[in-house]
Design a protein around this motif. Sequence first.
Motif, PDB file in Angstrom:
ATOM      1  N   GLN A 156     -10.600 -27.054   8.062  1.00 32.65           N
ATOM      2  CA  GLN A 156     -10.825 -28.491   7.917  1.00 32.65           C
ATOM      3  C   GLN A 156     -11.267 -28.835   6.495  1.00 32.65           C
ATOM      4  OE1 GLN A 156     -13.669 -30.522   7.470  1.00 32.65           O
ATOM      5  NE2 GLN A 156     -12.719 -32.477   8.028  1.00 32.65           N
ATOM      6  N   ALA A 157     -12.080 -27.964   5.904  1.00 32.43           N
ATOM      7  CA  ALA A 157     -12.504 -28.193   4.523  1.00 32.43           C
ATOM      8  C   ALA A 157     -11.308 -28.117   3.572  1.00 32.43           C
ATOM      9  CB  ALA A 157     -13.567 -27.175   4.130  1.00 32.43           C
ATOM     10  N   GLN A 160      -8.892 -31.154   3.368  1.00 33.28           N
ATOM     11  CA  GLN A 160      -9.252 -32.333   2.594  1.00 33.28           C
ATOM     12  C   GLN A 160      -8.492 -32.381   1.271  1.00 33.28           C
ATOM     13  OE1 GLN A 160     -13.472 -33.315   2.464  1.00 33.28           O
ATOM     14  NE2 GLN A 160     -13.863 -32.062   4.285  1.00 33.28           N
ATOM     15  N   LYS A 161      -7.896 -31.241   0.900  1.00 26.64           N
ATOM     16  CA  LYS A 161      -7.140 -31.169  -0.354  1.00 26.64           C
ATOM     17  C   LYS A 161      -5.675 -30.807  -0.141  1.00 26.64           C
ATOM     18  CE  LYS A 161     -11.225 -29.545  -2.909  1.00 26.64           C
ATOM     19  NZ  LYS A 161     -11.786 -28.423  -3.732  1.00 26.64           N
ATOM     20  N   GLU A 213      -9.364 -33.303  13.626  1.00 25.52           N
ATOM     21  CA  GLU A 213     -10.204 -33.421  12.421  1.00 25.52           C
ATOM     22  C   GLU A 213      -9.434 -33.111  11.141  1.00 25.52           C
ATOM     23  OE1 GLU A 213     -13.088 -34.695  12.498  1.00 25.52           O
ATOM     24  OE2 GLU A 213     -13.432 -34.667  14.657  1.00 25.52           O
ATOM     25  N   GLY A 214      -8.163 -33.553  11.087  1.00 25.93           N
ATOM     26  CA  GLY A 214      -7.398 -33.415   9.858  1.00 25.93           C
ATOM     27  C   GLY A 214      -6.600 -32.141   9.713  1.00 25.93           C
ATOM     28  N   ARG A 337     -17.763 -25.366   3.932  1.00 21.28           N
ATOM     29  CA  ARG A 337     -17.493 -26.284   2.824  1.00 21.28           C
ATOM     30  C   ARG A 337     -17.939 -25.698   1.493  1.00 21.28           C
ATOM     31  NH1 ARG A 337     -18.568 -29.860   6.977  1.00 21.28           N
ATOM     32  NH2 ARG A 337     -20.809 -29.834   6.630  1.00 21.28           N
ATOM     33  N   VAL A 342     -15.716 -27.613  -1.248  1.00 23.13           N
ATOM     34  CA  VAL A 342     -15.793 -29.023  -0.854  1.00 23.13           C
ATOM     35  C   VAL A 342     -17.264 -29.385  -0.669  1.00 23.13           C
ATOM     36  CG1 VAL A 342     -15.236 -30.697   0.945  1.00 23.13           C
ATOM     37  CG2 VAL A 342     -13.547 -28.989   0.248  1.00 23.13           C
ATOM     38  N   ASP A 347     -17.877 -37.034   2.262  1.00 23.17           N
ATOM     39  CA  ASP A 347     -16.812 -37.252   1.305  1.00 23.17           C
ATOM     40  C   ASP A 347     -15.663 -36.332   1.621  1.00 23.17           C
ATOM     41  OD1 ASP A 347     -18.263 -35.007   0.652  1.00 23.17           O
ATOM     42  OD2 ASP A 347     -17.627 -35.066  -1.429  1.00 23.17           O
TER      43      ASP A 347
END
Length: 347
Positions: A156-157, A160-161, A213-214, A337, A342, A347
């Motif tokens: 998940q972390a 984010q990218k 969750e992405g 994270r 991250v 954020d």
Amino acid sequence: MKKILIAVCDMDGSYGKKLGEWISLQRGERIMSVSFSSPECFLEYHNCTKQDIVLLGRGFYDNPQIREEISVNAGETLWVYLHDGEDEVQVADSICRLPRVEKYQPAQGILREVFSHYQQCETCVPQGAGGEKEIIGVYSPGHSIWQTPFSLTYAQALAQKEKVLYLNFQECAGFQDWFCEEYERDLLDVMYLCLSNEINVAHCVSGASYSMEGIDYIPPAKDGVCLGEISSEDYVKFVRLLEKRSGYRIILLDFGMMVPGFFQMLSMCSKVYIVSETGELPKAPLLQFRQIAERQKDAQLEDKLEYLSLPSVNTGACPGTGKMQQWLWGTIGDFSRRLSGVSCGTD
């Protein structure tokens, strides 16, 4: 990678807009969605823009011009009948012959069914996303119960990218009870489909994957015994196909037992996290794994191995997707994270 264009057509404008927005938000890097509540607006758009998939709801599947368009462009576009319980007698035969998807079900279910039909009729090869691909492995010699929460929060972390696909190779992963989901297809189904239909790997994955969750994930095997019966060649080929043709930038492999081809797959990874819990007991399995790894005489693999001691985690009863939230914003999520670079927080 070429984006797949889906048109959601239904006289219920709120329904079409919500479904279209959900598709774009969840699969925006691979799918673009537009919605229409007016047949006239759709036909005007259709005449100047080619859609890959059209979902036909009420007010559209009974439109004479659209039915004529289906007969003309049946091979160029996948037309899907959004069934909402309407009496079949009121629906034209030409519509009844189309692939049918139940309208009132979770959006993930609609998308999986649509792609199941799409992979059967699609013959072009979807190109992978640009840029260098990466495979990351996670393995716990002592089979720590926190291996999978770590893998998921780390994925998940990273998500984010980058676009991340998570796969779990554990015999008893527990996802169905953990996340209160009923899975129609699992890892074994996807492996079979990809290996037997190498052209449509991205569609095979899309037709079975879930989002949480992405991150996108393929449900783990329901019958974990079968994982030991697959050949090393098939495991290696499957991971290579995902790397080259799934459209994901990062593939995260959460290993359980040492399946056939285990060390070959580890060698394919850019890095492998070997995780264990603190204390005296986990030290012995960790030492044994180090010895087994050394016997492989693979210097490059040795350089990829990174040994991690997982933090202590406070357990608690939290059903469904709330369990993932609990992990994300607990000590295991903070740990993941920091490892991924991250920042902690929202954020």
